[in-house]
Each structure stands twice: as structure tokens, then as C-alpha cells.
Design a protein around this motif. Structure first.
Motif, PDB file in Angstrom:
ATOM      1  N   THR A 116      42.969  39.068  36.165  1.00 54.91           N
ATOM      2  CA  THR A 116      42.285  38.910  34.878  1.00 54.91           C
ATOM      3  C   THR A 116      40.774  38.980  35.054  1.00 54.91           C
ATOM      4  O   THR A 116      40.076  39.667  34.286  1.00 54.91           O
ATOM      5  CB  THR A 116      42.671  37.557  34.228  1.00 54.91           C
ATOM      6  N   VAL A 117      40.256  38.294  36.067  1.00 52.11           N
ATOM      7  CA  VAL A 117      38.808  38.295  36.334  1.00 52.11           C
ATOM      8  C   VAL A 117      38.334  39.703  36.672  1.00 52.11           C
ATOM      9  O   VAL A 117      37.283  40.163  36.190  1.00 52.11           O
ATOM     10  CB  VAL A 117      38.472  37.321  37.478  1.00 52.11           C
ATOM     11  N   ILE A 118      39.103  40.439  37.494  1.00 51.70           N
ATOM     12  CA  ILE A 118      38.731  41.809  37.868  1.00 51.70           C
ATOM     13  C   ILE A 118      38.692  42.712  36.631  1.00 51.70           C
ATOM     14  O   ILE A 118      37.757  43.504  36.452  1.00 51.70           O
ATOM     15  CB  ILE A 118      39.709  42.373  38.913  1.00 51.70           C
ATOM     16  N   CYS A 119      39.705  42.596  35.775  1.00 45.80           N
ATOM     17  CA  CYS A 119      39.752  43.416  34.557  1.00 45.80           C
ATOM     18  C   CYS A 119      38.569  43.129  33.642  1.00 45.80           C
ATOM     19  O   CYS A 119      37.923  44.045  33.119  1.00 45.80           O
ATOM     20  CB  CYS A 119      41.066  43.170  33.812  1.00 45.80           C
TER      21      CYS A 119
ATOM     22  N   MET B 236      37.506  49.404  38.341  1.00 46.99           N
ATOM     23  CA  MET B 236      37.836  47.984  38.475  1.00 46.99           C
ATOM     24  C   MET B 236      38.905  47.587  37.467  1.00 46.99           C
ATOM     25  O   MET B 236      39.833  46.814  37.793  1.00 46.99           O
ATOM     26  CB  MET B 236      36.589  47.110  38.254  1.00 46.99           C
ATOM     27  N   TRP B 237      38.805  48.080  36.252  1.00 45.97           N
ATOM     28  CA  TRP B 237      39.788  47.750  35.212  1.00 45.97           C
ATOM     29  C   TRP B 237      41.194  48.161  35.645  1.00 45.97           C
ATOM     30  O   TRP B 237      42.131  47.369  35.602  1.00 45.97           O
ATOM     31  CB  TRP B 237      39.418  48.420  33.898  1.00 45.97           C
ATOM     32  N   TRP B 238      41.350  49.424  36.097  1.00 38.22           N
ATOM     33  CA  TRP B 238      42.679  49.930  36.439  1.00 38.22           C
ATOM     34  C   TRP B 238      43.227  49.276  37.703  1.00 38.22           C
ATOM     35  O   TRP B 238      44.436  49.034  37.820  1.00 38.22           O
ATOM     36  CB  TRP B 238      42.649  51.445  36.583  1.00 38.22           C
ATOM     37  N   TRP B 239      42.361  48.967  38.674  1.00 39.69           N
ATOM     38  CA  TRP B 239      42.824  48.286  39.879  1.00 39.69           C
ATOM     39  C   TRP B 239      43.210  46.843  39.557  1.00 39.69           C
ATOM     40  O   TRP B 239      44.175  46.309  40.128  1.00 39.69           O
ATOM     41  CB  TRP B 239      41.750  48.326  40.968  1.00 39.69           C
ATOM     42  N   GLY B 240      42.477  46.217  38.638  1.00 33.28           N
ATOM     43  CA  GLY B 240      42.849  44.871  38.213  1.00 33.28           C
ATOM     44  C   GLY B 240      44.183  44.865  37.490  1.00 33.28           C
ATOM     45  O   GLY B 240      45.024  43.977  37.710  1.00 33.28           O
TER      46      GLY B 240
END
Length: 322
Positions: A191-194, A247-251
């Protein structure tokens, strides 16, 4: 006035374009318990394959046909790139075979809507709140490359390739709604990464938009243009918007990996590879323009490509600052 009429017409087309899939899915949900109907039974047992069939028929075939009617103006696929993940999310969440942790589903739903709204806002702002007026410059380059064969090559180069990529990066949305496990620390980290990815991409795009607007005003006044953007997030990365998007997609993929599906990162890997190729094309275009070539070459040498990092050197010269 003509531009407003065209935007209204294209907005109506965009809204109606996915109605075939929406109506079919609603009909399926209403009749999925019909044991005498082999089609409903198949749709009930194969949610991921059903999503791909609907994507192929409604997006690939129909969007491509609409583009041909509009003189090969492939604008709708770019617009729906930001909408389809939301549609897939609700497709998987409402499918009869879905099973999931309600809280995790809500978290991923909210995050996906935030990402989509951010992307749509950035897209419409970049297009000056118009639809169907222009298309991606990469498609224009490919149309020149393939010439008279572009009309059929575009089906594979734009639509089939988009299906492979988008269905791949959206796999976590399917996994989240097919596994019911309690939340844990990795869900919090994902969640934090997204959130961080969406935030970085938003601010990077906003800074880029301000930079472009200022250069447009300078051009109108006949004054020299500022060669490069090296302020804000762009001081630490040459493509902070791409970094935020990754970052969004990896999160998002981390949510799926946390549920025991190690293959889930394949979509994020493919997306990073595509963004790597796009980055190369963008930087080639940047150094082609004489007024910014030298400044951008120095910018490349001293500034990280994707991951924000401290500058390697400083200079009072704007062209050398990184």
C-alpha cells in the motif's frame, strides 16, 4: 467551436464503446446459475479467459475499427489504458467465482481508483481537455515507418500488444479477488509503495506541465526557450514520472505475490521493459533538438535515469545543472 463539437462527439463514442462488454457481463451475472446454458457455465469457470475474450472483441476489434473510421486516429486505446484496470478490478470482484478478503479488496479498489483518476487528469490536462484531437507520437512514427500497411499492422502493434501488457500488469487484481487470506505486513508495504508511486508520478507530471506551459509562453513572446527541466523531482531523476508509474505497478504486484503467486511480477517486468524502450525513444527525441541537445547530454551524464538520486555535480549554468 468545431473543436468542442469534436470533443463532445468523441467523448460520447468513448462512453458507448465499452457498452457491449458491460451489457454482456451484466447479462452473465444475471443468468450465471443457468445450468442449461453452456456459455454461462464456461464464463463462470474461466474468469481470466473471459476477461481476455471481452478485451479482444470489445477493445482490440471494436476500438481498432473505430480508429480506422476516424482515419487511423488511435486515441481511444490511450484513454482506456487508464480506465480498463478499474473495469477489470470490478469484473474480478463481482465474478461468481470470486473469493477474497474484503478489507484487502477495498484497499486495492481505492488505490486503483486513485491511480486511474490521477492518470486521467494528467492525460486530459496534457490534451488540453480535448478528446480525439491527436494521438500518441509513437503511433505517428510507426505509421510513417509502415506506410500503407499501417492500417492492419496497427491492430497487432497497438491493440494486441496492449492486451498482452495490460492483462499482464492487471493480474494482481485477479489474484486479490481469488484468494482469501488475512492481511499482513506485506499488504501494508504494498500500500505504501503504491501511494508513493502515485504521488511521485503526480508531482512529476505537474512539474513537467508547468515547464511546458512556461516554454509555450516564451515561444509566443519570441524569447529563448529553457532547454531542460532540472528542477524539483527532475533534479534527481530524468524520468521521475516513469519511476512513479513503475512503483505503482510493482506495489500492486506485491499484493499478488503476498498471496502466494510468484509469477505475478511478470506484468511489472514487462511494463518496466516497455517503459525502458519508451525512455530510450524520448531521450533520442530530446537530443535531436539543437537548442537543448548539449544541455540534455550533460543532464544525462549527471542525473539518474529513473531512480531518484543525488546529483553528481552542480553548476550555475542551467544547462549544466543536474
Amino acid at each position: 467551436m468545431a473543436s468542442t463539437h469534436s470533443t463532445f462527439k468523441n467523448a460520447l463514442i468513448a462512453i458507448l464503446a465499452t457498452f457491449p462488454s458491460i451489457l454482456f457481463y451484466i447479462s452473465f451475472l444475471h443468468h450465471h446459475n443457468n445450468e442449461d446454458h453452456s456459455l454461462w457455465n464456461w464464463c463462470n469457470q474461466h474468469p481470466f479467459l473471459l476477461a481476455n475474450v471481452m478485451f479482444f472483441l470489445n477493445v482490440n476489434v471494436l476500438f481498432w475499427f473505430i480508429a480506422l473510421l476516424q482515419s487511423s486516429l488511435h486515441w481511444m486505446i490511450g484513454l482506456y489504458w487508464m480506465v480498463i484496470p478499474v473495469m477489470l478490478l470490478h469484473f474480478y470482484a463481482n465474478h461468481p467465482m470470486a473469493q477474497y478478503n474484503q478489507l484487502r479488496s477495498w484497499i486495492v479498489t481505492i488505490l486503483t481508483w486513485i491511480w486511474s483518476i490521477r492518470m486521467l487528469h494528467s492525460y486530459l490536462r496534457r490534451e488540453n481537455w480535448q478528446l480525439g484531437v491527436k494521438q500518441d507520437w509513437r503511433y505517428i512514427d510507426m505509421s510513417h515507418q509502415y506506410g500503407k500497411n499501417w492500417w492492419w499492422i496497427s491492430f497487432f502493434a497497438i491493440y494486441i500488444s496492449q492486451q498482452v501488457l495490460q492483462m499482464g500488469i492487471c493480474l494482481p487484481l485477479h489474484v486479490v479477488h481469488s484468494v482469501d487470506k488475512p492481511l499482513n505486513l506485506l499488504d501494508f508495504i504494498a500500500t505504501v509503495i503504491c501511494i508513493a508511486g502515485v504521488t511521485i508520478a503526480f508531482y512529476a507530471d505537474t512539474q513537467l506541465r508547468i515547464f511546458i506551459s512556461k516554454n509555450q509562453k516564451l515561444k509566443q513572446l519570441g524569447q529563448p526557450l529553457v532547454p531542460i527541466l532540472d528542477k524539483g523531482l527532475w533534479c534527481y531523476s530524468r524520468h521521475p514520472n516513469y519511476f512513479g508509474e513503475q512503483m505503482w505497478w510493482w506495489g500492486l504486484a506485491l499484493f499478488g505475490w503476498n498471496l502466494g503467486h510468484s509469477y505475478i511480477f511478470i506484468g511489472a517486468v514487462l511494463n518496466s521493459m516497455c517503459l525502458g524502450y519508451v525512455t530510450m525513444l524520448v531521450e533520442e527525441n530530446m537530443v535531436r533538438e539543437n537548442y537543448r541537445a548539449n544541455a540534455y547530454n550533460l543532464y544525462q551524464k549527471n542525473t539518474s535515469m529513473w531512480i531518484p538520486w543525488l546529483i553528481k555535480s552542480t553548476s550555475n549554468d542551467k544547462g549544466k545543472k543536474n
